[in-house]
Design an enzyme around this catalytic site. Structure first.
Site, PDB file in Angstrom:
ATOM      1  N   ARG A  46       0.867  -1.206   0.000  1.00 19.23           N
ATOM      2  CA  ARG A  46       0.000   0.000   0.000  1.00 19.23           C
ATOM      3  C   ARG A  46       0.887   1.234   0.000  1.00 19.23           C
ATOM      4  NH1 ARG A  46      -2.056   3.479   3.976  1.00 19.23           N
ATOM      5  NH2 ARG A  46      -4.114   4.357   3.501  1.00 19.23           N
ATOM      6  N   SER A 117     -13.089  -2.918   0.895  1.00 19.12           N
ATOM      7  CA  SER A 117     -13.405  -2.258   2.177  1.00 19.12           C
ATOM      8  C   SER A 117     -14.906  -1.985   2.219  1.00 19.12           C
ATOM      9  CB  SER A 117     -12.697  -0.904   2.284  1.00 19.12           C
ATOM     10  OG  SER A 117     -11.356  -1.015   1.994  1.00 19.12           O
ATOM     11  N   LYS A 146      -4.237   6.091   8.365  1.00 22.14           N
ATOM     12  CA  LYS A 146      -5.047   6.461   7.195  1.00 22.14           C
ATOM     13  C   LYS A 146      -5.677   7.816   7.486  1.00 22.14           C
ATOM     14  CE  LYS A 146      -9.046   4.821   4.550  1.00 22.14           C
ATOM     15  NZ  LYS A 146      -8.609   5.380   3.253  1.00 22.14           N
TER      16      LYS A 146
HETATM   17  N1  LIG Z   1      -6.307  -0.869   2.368  1.00 21.44           N
HETATM   18  C1  LIG Z   1      -7.240  -1.549   3.090  1.00 21.44           C
HETATM   19  N2  LIG Z   1      -7.039  -2.865   3.365  1.00 21.44           N
HETATM   20  C2  LIG Z   1      -7.981  -3.524   4.088  1.00 21.44           C
HETATM   21  C3  LIG Z   1      -7.775  -4.991   4.395  1.00 21.44           C
HETATM   22  F1  LIG Z   1      -8.950  -5.643   4.231  1.00 21.44           F
HETATM   23  F2  LIG Z   1      -6.863  -5.510   3.595  1.00 21.44           F
HETATM   24  F3  LIG Z   1      -7.384  -5.118   5.664  1.00 21.44           F
HETATM   25  N3  LIG Z   1      -9.105  -2.955   4.548  1.00 21.44           N
HETATM   26  C4  LIG Z   1      -9.326  -1.640   4.293  1.00 21.44           C
HETATM   27  C5  LIG Z   1      -8.400  -0.910   3.562  1.00 21.44           C
HETATM   28  C6  LIG Z   1      -8.661   0.547   3.256  1.00 21.44           C
HETATM   29  O1  LIG Z   1      -8.900   0.609   1.870  1.00 21.44           O
HETATM   30  P1  LIG Z   1      -9.448   1.982   1.273  1.00 21.44           P
HETATM   31  O2  LIG Z   1     -10.709   2.319   1.960  1.00 21.44           O
HETATM   32  O3  LIG Z   1      -9.456   1.894  -0.203  1.00 21.44           O
HETATM   33  O4  LIG Z   1      -8.358   3.025   1.724  1.00 21.44           O
HETATM   34  P2  LIG Z   1      -6.822   3.016   1.313  1.00 21.44           P
HETATM   35  O5  LIG Z   1      -6.759   2.788  -0.182  1.00 21.44           O
HETATM   36  O6  LIG Z   1      -6.358   4.379   1.748  1.00 21.44           O
HETATM   37  O7  LIG Z   1      -6.166   1.892   2.061  1.00 21.44           O
END
Ligand SMILES: Nc1nc(C(F)(F)F)ncc1COP(=O)(O)OP(=O)(O)O
Ligand SMILES: [Mg+2]
Length: 219
Positions: A46, A117, A146
């Site tokens: 990420r 998510s 985040k």
């Molecule tokens: N990256 C993530 N991974 C998970 C996981 F399930 F893998 F734990 N859950 C939630 C997110 C959050 O995803 P998102 O809402 O797109 O925000 P960002 O792209 O800033 O991470």
């Protein structure tokens, strides 16, 4: 159907490490390898936020981290960047509600793992219909990682998924630490997703091992 059965996905979600180069003051490759040795069960690349790498530098870091995951036989997933995931032949992707539409992403990635998510039962049901293999629910606790996280929701949505008997693997995310991880599992999550608790640790290897013990109650 993806490369993994639902049961296998639940196993993979147990200790879900997520990081990018800006989540640690230590070299990301080093932190990931220590976490892999400590027993993480899946990794999500990420790379986003302030001073995140882009272009070739991002691609090369992702490639190095994928190689480490392959060496330890741990699935390598990519957050948001579907093109990167396809270019690297990653094991899967994770998308949020503000990212590409899950139905379109499922078409693009074929039988790779698709994580979505979700912040409500409605969003969970839509993700299931789109072919999601697991749902990320959070933020469970307050998080500083985040910057645009939604409001803290505790374990209530996880509990609701269980009450409604929705049959989809679930991982909790957001502010999870060794001290508060167990209630997430107790509420019914199949695993916990972690960034800072491991990426900012002085000893990512030991921290991962301690977390794994809490979550799986085994050495
Ligand atoms: N990256 C993530 N991974 C998970 C996981 F399930 F893998 F734990 N859950 C939630 C997110 C959050 O995803 P998102 O809402 O797109 O925000 P960002 O792209 O800033 O991470
Ligand atoms: Mg996203």
């Amino acid at each position: 159907m993806t490369i993994y059965t639902s049961e296998k996905i639940k196993e993979l979600l147990k200790v879900y490490f997520i990081m990018g180069s800006n989540n640690s003051s230590l070299a990301p490759d080093y932190v990931l390898e220590e976490a892999l040795k400590g027993g993480i069960t899946v990794f999500q690349f990420r790379e986003k936020g302030s001073d995140a790498l882009e272009g070739e530098a991002k691609f090369q870091l992702a490639k190095r981290m994928q190689k480490l995951c392959n060496h330890y036989n741990v699935p390598f997933l990519v957050n948001d960047d579907i093109e990167l995931a396809i270019a690297l032949d990653a094991d899967g992707v994770h998308i949020g509600q503000e990212d590409e539409n899950a139905i379109k992403v499922r078409e693009w990635i074929g039988n790779k793992v698709l994580g979505v998510s979700a912040h409500s039962i409605e969003e969970i049901k839509l993700a299931m219909e789109a072919g999601a293999d697991y749902i990320g629910i959070g933020p469970i606790y307050a998080t500083s990682t985040k910057k645009d996280a939604k409001e803290v929701q505790g374990t209530s949505l996880i509990e609701k998924v269980k009450q409604l008997n929705l049959r989809i693997p679930i991982v909790g995310i957001g502010g999870i630490t060794i001290d508060n991880a167990y209630p997430v599992i107790k509420a019914g999550a199949d695993g916990v997703a972690i960034i800072s608790e491991i990426s900012m640790a002085d000893n990512p290897y030991e921290q991962t091992k301690r977390l794994k013990k809490v979550v799986t109650d085994q050495e």
